[in-house]
Scaffold this motif. Sequence first.
Motif, short mmCIF file in Angstrom:
data_model
loop_
_atom_site.label_atom_id
_atom_site.label_comp_id
_atom_site.label_asym_id
_atom_site.label_seq_id
_atom_site.Cartn_x
_atom_site.Cartn_y
_atom_site.Cartn_z
N ILE A 155 1.34 9.53 6.57
CA ILE A 155 0.63 10.49 6.53
C ILE A 155 -0.87 10.37 5.97
CG2 ILE A 155 -1.19 12.65 8.37
CD1 ILE A 155 0.85 12.18 10.32
N ALA A 156 0.22 11.64 4.81
CA ALA A 156 0.13 11.61 3.63
C ALA A 156 -0.26 10.64 2.56
CB ALA A 156 0.92 13.11 3.16
N GLY A 157 0.07 8.98 2.75
CA GLY A 157 -0.14 8.07 1.78
C GLY A 157 -1.94 7.45 2.44
N ALA A 158 -1.76 7.68 4.23
CA ALA A 158 -2.87 7.47 4.53
C ALA A 158 -4.04 8.05 4.18
CB ALA A 158 -3.06 7.22 6.24
N ILE A 159 -4.04 9.36 4.11
CA ILE A 159 -5.06 10.69 3.85
C ILE A 159 -5.92 10.16 2.67
CG2 ILE A 159 -5.65 12.46 3.43
CD1 ILE A 159 -4.19 13.54 5.62
N TYR A 182 10.96 -5.76 0.95
CA TYR A 182 10.69 -4.90 0.99
C TYR A 182 11.65 -4.14 2.80
CZ TYR A 182 7.69 -1.01 4.52
OH TYR A 182 7.31 -0.31 4.88
N TYR A 183 12.23 -5.39 3.08
CA TYR A 183 13.05 -4.98 4.34
C TYR A 183 14.59 -4.78 4.08
CZ TYR A 183 15.58 -9.24 4.02
OH TYR A 183 16.28 -10.40 3.01
N SER A 228 1.14 -1.35 0.14
CA SER A 228 0.21 0.28 0.14
C SER A 228 1.14 1.10 0.12
CB SER A 228 -0.92 -0.10 1.13
OG SER A 228 0.00 0.24 2.35
N GLU A 229 0.28 2.28 -0.32
CA GLU A 229 0.51 3.73 -0.64
C GLU A 229 0.99 3.93 1.22
OE1 GLU A 229 2.15 5.58 -2.69
OE2 GLU A 229 1.36 3.85 -3.90
N SER A 230 0.60 3.49 2.10
CA SER A 230 1.10 4.48 3.03
C SER A 230 2.23 3.51 3.80
CB SER A 230 -0.07 4.20 3.98
OG SER A 230 0.28 3.94 5.91
N SER A 231 2.49 2.36 3.57
CA SER A 231 3.30 1.12 3.59
C SER A 231 5.01 1.12 3.37
CB SER A 231 3.16 0.36 3.67
OG SER A 231 1.91 -1.30 4.07
N TRP A 272 6.30 5.22 4.49
CA TRP A 272 7.06 4.00 6.27
C TRP A 272 9.07 4.26 5.58
CZ3 TRP A 272 6.35 6.33 10.68
CH2 TRP A 272 4.69 5.48 10.81
N ILE A 273 8.80 3.59 4.03
CA ILE A 273 10.53 3.67 3.95
C ILE A 273 10.72 5.69 3.99
CG2 ILE A 273 11.87 3.04 2.15
CD1 ILE A 273 9.82 0.85 0.88
N TYR A 274 10.28 5.89 2.72
CA TYR A 274 10.46 6.90 2.43
C TYR A 274 10.70 8.16 4.00
CZ TYR A 274 10.51 4.92 -1.35
OH TYR A 274 11.28 3.98 -2.79
N GLY A 275 9.06 8.12 4.64
CA GLY A 275 9.49 8.89 5.95
C GLY A 275 10.94 8.53 7.03
N ALA A 276 10.92 7.14 6.62
CA ALA A 276 12.05 7.23 8.04
C ALA A 276 13.98 7.71 7.28
CB ALA A 276 11.87 4.97 7.83
N TYR A 277 13.79 7.57 5.89
CA TYR A 277 14.84 8.07 5.51
C TYR A 277 14.88 9.52 6.12
CZ TYR A 277 18.03 10.54 2.36
OH TYR A 277 19.16 10.88 1.82
N THR A 278 14.56 10.33 5.84
CA THR A 278 14.28 11.48 6.23
C THR A 278 13.88 11.38 8.25
OG1 THR A 278 11.76 11.38 6.53
CG2 THR A 278 12.53 12.54 4.77
N PHE A 279 13.57 10.73 8.57
CA PHE A 279 13.96 10.17 10.19
C PHE A 279 15.04 10.00 10.56
CE2 PHE A 279 13.60 7.36 13.91
CZ PHE A 279 13.18 7.98 15.02
N PHE A 280 16.10 8.74 9.80
CA PHE A 280 17.01 8.90 10.21
C PHE A 280 18.21 9.66 9.84
CE2 PHE A 280 15.73 4.27 10.40
CZ PHE A 280 15.67 4.20 11.84
#
Length: 429
Positions: A383-387, A126-127, A71-74, A77-85
Amino acid sequence: MPEALEFSFDGSAYSQSTSSNIDDCDYPEGGLKAWSVVLGAWCAMVPSMGLLNSLGALQAWTSTHQLKDYSESSIGWIYGAYTFFLFLGGAQFGHILDSHGPLYVIVPGSVGMVLSLIFLSLSEEYYQIFLSFSILGGISASTLFTPSVAAVGHWFNKRRGWATGIACTAGGVGGCIFPLIILFAAPKIGFAWSIRIIALICAVLCSVACLTVRTRLPPKKEKLSLEIGALGDIKYASASLGVFLVEFAVFVPITYIISYALDAGHGEQISYAILVFLNLGAIFGRYLPGIGADRIGRFNVMSANCLMCSTFTLILWLTGNLVDPRNLGTIISYAVIFGFFCGTAISIAPVCISQVCEIEDYGKRVGTTWTLVSIGTLIAIPIAGAIQQLNNGAYYGLIIFGGTLYLSLTLAFAISRGISGGWALRTKF
């Protein structure tokens, strides 16, 4: 410390409310050493921030190839995690810069960035993508970004916004080059080899960064700390809140603009090229506002640019989506205009932090801010993907989400500017 000037109506300065404890003459403001540091910072930020600005291309490719069953939301998380780290390690790596110098972070970060891209080129699951790109790539990018920005601040004061803006154009340049490599090389030689080409470019640039990024002030030996106590300073806390909201908002359009164009029925080539248009706008948006920021105030420029991002997102992009989402002119126009105004988010945001702290603590303070910012960047893209999923794949909710975020951070920077520099409209801050 903050420098706040008030001007008469003819533009001449008539009072100075605060002044720096370090005389302006202590800063070279130019010269071979100073500009070589800017060059090194630029080379370090092409890989780190260039990949950050290429998230839309990576998201669009993986969502239709390796991760097409997710899914788009899943995927978000990959690209949100990149910015997070990328932002999470800010305080730690900023502290190492202040206490030991840049080589202790730039060298391992360079090696880690190249390795992460090589591992990404070999990833199919994915992992595997998450471990190679999100974690190793994000942490490595953090070691290249925060110390590089802080090192530039050691050599410039009056022209810090301009010098930092020049260095930060690297993100726009990388954001143009990397998607084009994926667009034209991946269909011919495969995604894996296109990523290896990017890895080679990053290896060359990081080598230059290792040789040129230097600090000017002697190391300041202190115990590692996130400086959470510094948030007790209302000036620093309010500025950090503004930066938090900026980074929360900026990656929503950057990440989803290609998917939006593909969903509207445009071809793959023109859809990927839209991200290039956005980053072309960002190159000028990181350079030109830096000049204006040094002249009329960094917080003033940030507030104005955030307002423009909100206006064009809610009017141009949202209206175009509701009236005719297939109108290519509207999409390209929004991408270029938004790219220009959002470019300020990366280049001027750390300079705003420098105005509310001592320069000896700049690396640690901006690092602490980026660590706080990492929480927002982790959740913004999912969040944007979930919306979007909630709206059955439609983009209007995602667009409203991004535009509203920019409107809120406009208010945040305006309030922070009033707290730190004064509420008078003529105040340069």
